[in-house]
Enzyme design. Structure first.
Site, short mmCIF file in Angstrom:
data_model
loop_
_atom_site.label_atom_id
_atom_site.label_comp_id
_atom_site.label_asym_id
_atom_site.label_seq_id
_atom_site.Cartn_x
_atom_site.Cartn_y
_atom_site.Cartn_z
N GLU A 43 -8.63 0.26 1.68
CA GLU A 43 -8.04 -0.55 2.76
C GLU A 43 -8.62 -1.96 2.76
O GLU A 43 -9.83 -2.16 2.59
CB GLU A 43 -8.33 0.13 4.10
N LYS A 116 0.09 -0.03 10.02
CA LYS A 116 -0.80 1.02 10.51
C LYS A 116 -0.48 1.37 11.96
O LYS A 116 -0.45 0.51 12.84
CB LYS A 116 -2.24 0.52 10.37
N CYS A 153 -6.18 4.51 6.91
CA CYS A 153 -7.47 4.75 7.55
C CYS A 153 -7.38 5.59 8.82
O CYS A 153 -7.20 6.79 8.74
CB CYS A 153 -8.19 3.43 7.80
#
Length: 282
Positions: A43, A116, A153
């Site tokens: 990431e 995200k 993540c």
């Protein structure tokens, strides 16, 4: 037999974006040379993990997907090597900023952008200062002859993320990551929890999982690596330690995965009519 060869990169990063791109590019070349078709960098590999502090000057490092140096470099590399590269980057979209991922196909084109969905907010991980929650919804992508699901993540801790991508047709799940020490609790080591959460997704969805983390000491925040690839039964096929830079690779038999998934019956025995509580606020 339908096989796919996947790779994860584990690297340490500085605030020199050109050097970081060069390191990732070298890893991608190594993985491609070893037969990998889908290659996952960590990431936000453009620099150090900047979200450990709140600094308004760092918004200047965000760029649109069409201008971001990391995305442009991976586009050229994907086209040259005929590989797929899920590429994490800090996205500038007008007045809005996102922790985003460009899915780059083997022709070098951006197949689309995922933003995200779950944004953490805590000591050392002040992401809500920088990023809006993603507005794309979960996404899956065609690649390497199959369907790929990618979360970023904090998304990886949520069983809903994995299950949603599975219901959208994902056959392999990928999670680029930047995670390490917890500044508020020096005694808390989440490395084993981090792995267990994703191995749980592998088992409960009967799906291979690929996770790529960074390593290194960034101003006292220690990133613990331990990147891994697991098969559909949660067995580790390849892994790296806490301090190793490198590339891990595994070849997955997707026909076997499909048979195992059918035999377990998790998707046959689902009871969506009972799950309404899952989409209600607490």
């Amino acid at each position: 037999m339908t096989e796919i060869t996947v790779a994860a990169l584990q690297l340490g990063f500085s605030n020199d974006i050109a050097d970081n791109i060069a390191k990732v590019s070298a890893g991608v070349r190594e993985a491609a040379g070893r037969g990998a078709q889908v290659i996952l960098p960590p990431e936000l590999f453009e620099g150090e993990y900047f979200c450990r502090v709140e600094d308004e000057g760092l918004f200047a490092t965000a760029k649109p997907v069409t201008e971001h140096a990391s995305v442009l470099a991976m586009q050229a590399l994907a086209a040259e090597l005929n590989v797929t590269i899920p590429t994490s980057f800090f996205e500038d979209d007008g007045p809005h900023y996102y922790n985003s991922l460009a899915m780059i196909g083997p022709d070098g084109a951006v197949q689309g952008v995922y933003r995200k969905s779950h944004i953490p907010d805590g000591p050392g991980y002040e992401e809500k200062f920088y990023f809006r929650p993603g507005n794309t919804g979960f996404k899956v992508w065609s690649g390497a002859g199959t369907t790929l699901g990618v979360g970023v993540c904090w998304d990886q801790w949520y069983p809903e993320t994995a299950r949603a991508m599975m219901l959208m047709g994902a056959q392999v799940l990928f999670y680029p990551t930047a995670i390490g020490s917890e500044p508020h609790d020096e005694g808390l080591d989440t490395a084993r929890l981090w792995r267990r959460a994703m191995v749980g997704h592998a088992v409960s969805n009967v799906v291979p999982v690929v996770a790529a983390n960074r390593i290194g000491n960034e101003h006292g925040q220690i990133f613990y690596g331990t990147s891994f690839i697991t098969d559909e039964r949660g067995d580790i096929l390849a892994e790296l330690g806490r301090d190793e830079e490198g590339v891990i690779i595994a070849t997955l038999d997707l026909d076997r995965v499909k048979r195992h998934r059918a035999a377990f019956g998790f998707f046959r025995d689902r009871r969506p009519e009972l799950y309404g509580r899952l989409v209600q606020d607490i």
